[in-house]
Each structure stands twice: as structure tokens, then as C-alpha cells.
Design an enzyme around this catalytic site. Structure first.
Site, PDB file in Angstrom:
ATOM      1  N   ASN A 203       0.845  -1.194   0.000  1.00  0.00           N
ATOM      2  CA  ASN A 203       0.000   0.000   0.000  1.00  0.00           C
ATOM      3  C   ASN A 203       0.879   1.243   0.000  1.00  0.00           C
ATOM      4  O   ASN A 203       2.016   1.215   0.500  1.00  0.00           O
ATOM      5  CB  ASN A 203      -0.918   0.012   1.231  1.00  0.00           C
ATOM      6  CG  ASN A 203      -0.264  -0.610   2.446  1.00  0.00           C
ATOM      7  OD1 ASN A 203       0.647  -0.032   3.023  1.00  0.00           O
ATOM      8  ND2 ASN A 203      -0.653  -1.836   2.790  1.00  0.00           N
TER       9      ASN A 203
ATOM     10  N   GLY B 246      -7.664  -4.466   0.615  1.00  0.00           N
ATOM     11  CA  GLY B 246      -8.112  -5.654  -0.100  1.00  0.00           C
ATOM     12  C   GLY B 246      -8.674  -5.444  -1.483  1.00  0.00           C
ATOM     13  O   GLY B 246      -9.187  -6.373  -2.100  1.00  0.00           O
TER      14      GLY B 246
ATOM     15  N   ASP C 229      -2.659  -1.368   7.047  1.00  0.00           N
ATOM     16  CA  ASP C 229      -1.431  -0.745   7.551  1.00  0.00           C
ATOM     17  C   ASP C 229      -1.576   0.748   7.803  1.00  0.00           C
ATOM     18  O   ASP C 229      -0.581   1.451   8.027  1.00  0.00           O
ATOM     19  CB  ASP C 229      -0.282  -0.977   6.540  1.00  0.00           C
ATOM     20  CG  ASP C 229       0.021  -2.445   6.377  1.00  0.00           C
ATOM     21  OD1 ASP C 229      -0.061  -2.946   5.235  1.00  0.00           O
ATOM     22  OD2 ASP C 229       0.295  -3.106   7.391  1.00  0.00           O
TER      23      ASP C 229
ATOM     24  N   HIS D 252       4.492   0.574   1.665  1.00  0.00           N
ATOM     25  CA  HIS D 252       4.778  -0.717   2.305  1.00  0.00           C
ATOM     26  C   HIS D 252       4.546  -1.796   1.266  1.00  0.00           C
ATOM     27  O   HIS D 252       3.526  -1.789   0.559  1.00  0.00           O
ATOM     28  CB  HIS D 252       3.866  -0.948   3.502  1.00  0.00           C
ATOM     29  CG  HIS D 252       3.908  -2.370   4.009  1.00  0.00           C
ATOM     30  ND1 HIS D 252       5.080  -3.020   4.318  1.00  0.00           N
ATOM     31  CD2 HIS D 252       2.908  -3.259   4.238  1.00  0.00           C
ATOM     32  CE1 HIS D 252       4.797  -4.235   4.743  1.00  0.00           C
ATOM     33  NE2 HIS D 252       3.497  -4.424   4.696  1.00  0.00           N
TER      34      HIS D 252
ATOM     35  N   HIS E  24       5.558  -6.246   0.222  1.00  0.00           N
ATOM     36  CA  HIS E  24       6.093  -7.544   0.659  1.00  0.00           C
ATOM     37  C   HIS E  24       7.046  -8.039  -0.427  1.00  0.00           C
ATOM     38  O   HIS E  24       7.043  -9.213  -0.779  1.00  0.00           O
ATOM     39  CB  HIS E  24       4.955  -8.546   0.889  1.00  0.00           C
ATOM     40  CG  HIS E  24       4.105  -8.207   2.059  1.00  0.00           C
ATOM     41  ND1 HIS E  24       3.980  -9.009   3.158  1.00  0.00           N
ATOM     42  CD2 HIS E  24       3.341  -7.130   2.327  1.00  0.00           C
ATOM     43  CE1 HIS E  24       3.171  -8.464   4.040  1.00  0.00           C
ATOM     44  NE2 HIS E  24       2.765  -7.315   3.562  1.00  0.00           N
TER      45      HIS E  24
ATOM     46  N   ASP F 200      23.783   5.337  -3.477  1.00  0.00           N
ATOM     47  CA  ASP F 200      23.177   6.479  -4.182  1.00  0.00           C
ATOM     48  C   ASP F 200      21.827   6.875  -3.598  1.00  0.00           C
ATOM     49  O   ASP F 200      21.364   7.999  -3.794  1.00  0.00           O
ATOM     50  CB  ASP F 200      22.987   6.138  -5.666  1.00  0.00           C
ATOM     51  CG  ASP F 200      24.243   6.435  -6.485  1.00  0.00           C
ATOM     52  OD1 ASP F 200      24.367   5.871  -7.576  1.00  0.00           O
ATOM     53  OD2 ASP F 200      25.092   7.212  -5.995  1.00  0.00           O
TER      54      ASP F 200
ATOM     55  N   HIS G  99       8.368  -9.144   8.898  1.00  0.00           N
ATOM     56  CA  HIS G  99       7.210  -8.591   8.184  1.00  0.00           C
ATOM     57  C   HIS G  99       7.670  -8.121   6.802  1.00  0.00           C
ATOM     58  O   HIS G  99       7.531  -8.868   5.832  1.00  0.00           O
ATOM     59  CB  HIS G  99       6.585  -7.458   9.000  1.00  0.00           C
ATOM     60  CG  HIS G  99       5.326  -6.909   8.410  1.00  0.00           C
ATOM     61  ND1 HIS G  99       4.446  -6.105   9.100  1.00  0.00           N
ATOM     62  CD2 HIS G  99       4.788  -7.036   7.179  1.00  0.00           C
ATOM     63  CE1 HIS G  99       3.432  -5.784   8.324  1.00  0.00           C
ATOM     64  NE2 HIS G  99       3.614  -6.320   7.140  1.00  0.00           N
TER      65      HIS G  99
ATOM     66  N   TYR H  93      26.243   8.034   7.961  1.00  0.00           N
ATOM     67  CA  TYR H  93      27.084   7.044   7.263  1.00  0.00           C
ATOM     68  C   TYR H  93      26.774   5.646   7.767  1.00  0.00           C
ATOM     69  O   TYR H  93      26.473   4.745   7.018  1.00  0.00           O
ATOM     70  CB  TYR H  93      28.571   7.367   7.485  1.00  0.00           C
ATOM     71  CG  TYR H  93      28.988   8.612   6.741  1.00  0.00           C
ATOM     72  CD1 TYR H  93      28.933   9.858   7.350  1.00  0.00           C
ATOM     73  CD2 TYR H  93      29.331   8.544   5.403  1.00  0.00           C
ATOM     74  CE1 TYR H  93      29.266  10.999   6.640  1.00  0.00           C
ATOM     75  CE2 TYR H  93      29.670   9.684   4.693  1.00  0.00           C
ATOM     76  CZ  TYR H  93      29.631  10.910   5.313  1.00  0.00           C
ATOM     77  OH  TYR H  93      29.931  12.038   4.617  1.00  0.00           O
TER      78      TYR H  93
HETATM   79  O1  LIG Z   1       1.255  -6.083   5.543  1.00  0.00           O
HETATM   80  C1  LIG Z   1       0.087  -6.336   5.250  1.00  0.00           C
HETATM   81  C2  LIG Z   1      -0.669  -7.353   6.011  1.00  0.00           C
HETATM   82  O2  LIG Z   1       0.198  -7.888   7.003  1.00  0.00           O
HETATM   83  C3  LIG Z   1      -0.574  -5.595   4.121  1.00  0.00           C
HETATM   84  O3  LIG Z   1       0.428  -5.031   3.264  1.00  0.00           O
HETATM   85  C4  LIG Z   1      -1.457  -6.450   3.256  1.00  0.00           C
HETATM   86  O4  LIG Z   1      -0.643  -7.316   2.524  1.00  0.00           O
HETATM   87  C5  LIG Z   1      -2.251  -5.542   2.333  1.00  0.00           C
HETATM   88  O5  LIG Z   1      -3.233  -5.005   3.115  1.00  0.00           O
HETATM   89  P1  LIG Z   1      -4.252  -3.897   2.554  1.00  0.00           P
HETATM   90  O6  LIG Z   1      -3.450  -2.635   2.261  1.00  0.00           O
HETATM   91  O7  LIG Z   1      -4.896  -4.440   1.280  1.00  0.00           O
HETATM   92  O8  LIG Z   1      -5.221  -3.750   3.702  1.00  0.00           O
END
Ligand SMILES: O=C(CO)[C@@H](O)[C@H](O)COP(=O)(O)O
Length: 237
Positions: A32, A49, A80, A99, A101, A124, A175, A231
């Protein structure tokens, strides 16, 4: 439907969110991006979602910086949201948060290892290793989990806005990466670079990384962020 007072910020945040799948940083709806309007005291974030290919500007949610209430929007904000809010409140210089994954950055987060500075590509953008937090405590998980996911980043950077500016990324242990920047798109760019340097570092470490000379890193650190940039140690190699 009347045009939102935050229409241009919505458009900017939508465009940044759509770059997550385009850059290969997410599976399904993971990840997100948000962008802040500090004068109005709000930030705009992706709804929770919603598949990226169906995401529209009117789906985005406007959230109050002070207490996290939804100011405008029909859908539930990202899971988040409170993490983004805690970062905006701690670091006044940031204008956008991303954020993801993304797999290689998540690998370092799950191994609880910082992404080390192994070359100029990293230097950089990040004036030091991309740090990794401590895992959240049982207490932090039990109460305000999402806000505390941001707080462990704030604690890691000791609330230092200058460090946040010169190393605009952190890995939350077990995470994944959070990055930030001057605006939504800037934070997304840092997420792309964070994943790229994580992948490069993983390959370099597997070949047997050599510590880069500090004078080489300094030239890139200095060029990017000016003298006195954070640094830090190039990170364990
Ligand atoms: O880190 C997480 C869940 O642990 C989120 O990044 C989900 O993977 C996506 O959530 P939404 O932004 O769709 O609510």
C-alpha cells in the site's frame, strides 16, 4: 458526485499504488502507498483488499493524522493505515509512505538482517544499511499492533528525522519493508530501489561479499545527501 477536496492527492496516491504491481513489488493486494497533506492534517491511503486492477481514485480513503479517523471514503482503509500514520507523526519531513512484501527485502526482514551497503547502487539512495527493527513484543502485538509496527521503526531511527531523510527505508522484523519519501511517488521509488538493492545484496553475499572502501561510499553518500549524511556501518558482510 462532488469532486473531493483532495482530488489531486487522491490521483497522486492512486498512481503510486498502481506502480506497486507494475514494478513487481506485490502479490495479490499486498502492499500500500499513502500521501500526506500536512496543511489539511490528513493523508490519503489505498483501501484494504481492493485488487489493484480495479482500484480507482474514488476508492482511496482520507484519514486524519491526529486520531486516524476516516475523514472521507466509503471503503475500509488499508490494514497498515496506523503504521503509515505513526511514521507521518514521527517524521515531519516525509510526504509519502510505501509498504510492500517485495520478496528480497522480506527475506532480509525475516532473517532480521539489515540490507548492507555493498556498493554505489545502494549508496546512491540510502546513506547507510537499510536497518531492521526488533520484532514487536507480545504487548505491542496485543495492543495497537499496526501503530506499534510503525513505532518500532520510529524507535529504530530514534525518532531522528535527518536519519529518516538520508535512509528512507526500514525493514520490520519478520514482516517487510516500509519506505518513505517527499511524496507518494518518492516513497514508491524508494520501495523499488530497496527491493533492487536487497536482491543485489543477496546475490553478492552468496558470492562472498567484500567490504566496499568507505571513500567510494562517501563519494556517493555525499553526492546524494550532502556532507554529514548518516554514514553508519556498511553493515555486516
Ligand atoms: O502487511 C500487510 C498485512 O500484514 C498488508 O500489506 C497487506 O498485505 C495488504 O493489506 P491492505 O493494504 O490491502 O489492507
Amino acid at each position: 458526485m462532488s469532486r473531493s477536496a483532495f482530488a489531486s492527492l487522491r490521483d497522486e496516491v492512486l498512481a503510486a499504488n498502481l506502480r506497486i504491481p507494475a514494478a513487481g513489488l506485490a502479490t495479490l493486494t499486498w502492499g500500500n502507498v499513502s500521501g500526506v497533506d500536512r496543511e489539511a492534517g490528513v493523508f490519503v491511503i489505498k483501501p484494504s483488499g481492493v485488487p489493484y486492477d480495479r482500484l480507482r481514485a474514488e476508492h482511496l480513503v482520507v484519514v486524519a493524522l491526529d486520531d486516524g479517523r476516516v475523514v472521507e471514503g466509503e471503503l475500509r482503509p488499508s490494514t497498515d493505515t496506523e503504521t503509515h500514520r505513526s511514521l507521518y507523526r514521527a517524521f515531519p519531513s516525509i510526504g509519502g509512505v510505501t509498504h510492500t512484501h517485495s520478496p528480497h527485502a522480506v527475506a532480509f526482514a525475516q532473517a532480521r538482517r539489515p540490507i548492507p551497503v555493498l556498493g554505489t547502487t545502494h549508496a546512491d539512495t540510502f546513506d547507510g544499511p537499510v536497518p531492521v527493527t526488533e520484532p514487536l513484543s507480545a504487548e505491542q502485538c496485543a495492543a495497537d499492533y499496526e501503530f506499534n509496527t510503525g513505532q518500532v521503526i520510529v524507535e529504530l531511527l530514534e525518532g531522528d528525522d535527518e536519519r529518516a531523510r538520508t535512509v528512507p527505508a526500514a525493514l520490520v522484523a519478520h514482516h517487510g519493508p516500509f519506505t518513505w519519501g517527499a511524496d507518494a511517488d518518492g516513497s514508491l521509488e524508494h520501495a523499488v530501489i530497496c527491493e533492487a538493492v536487497a536482491e543485489m545484496a543477496l546475490h553478492t553475499l552468496s558470492l562472498g561479499a567484500a567490504r566496499p572502501p568507505q571513500h567510494l561510499l562517501d563519494r556517493h553518500f555525499t553526492r546524494k545527501h550532502g556532507a554529514g549524511a548518516y554514514y553508519g556501518n556498511p553493515g555486516a558482510v
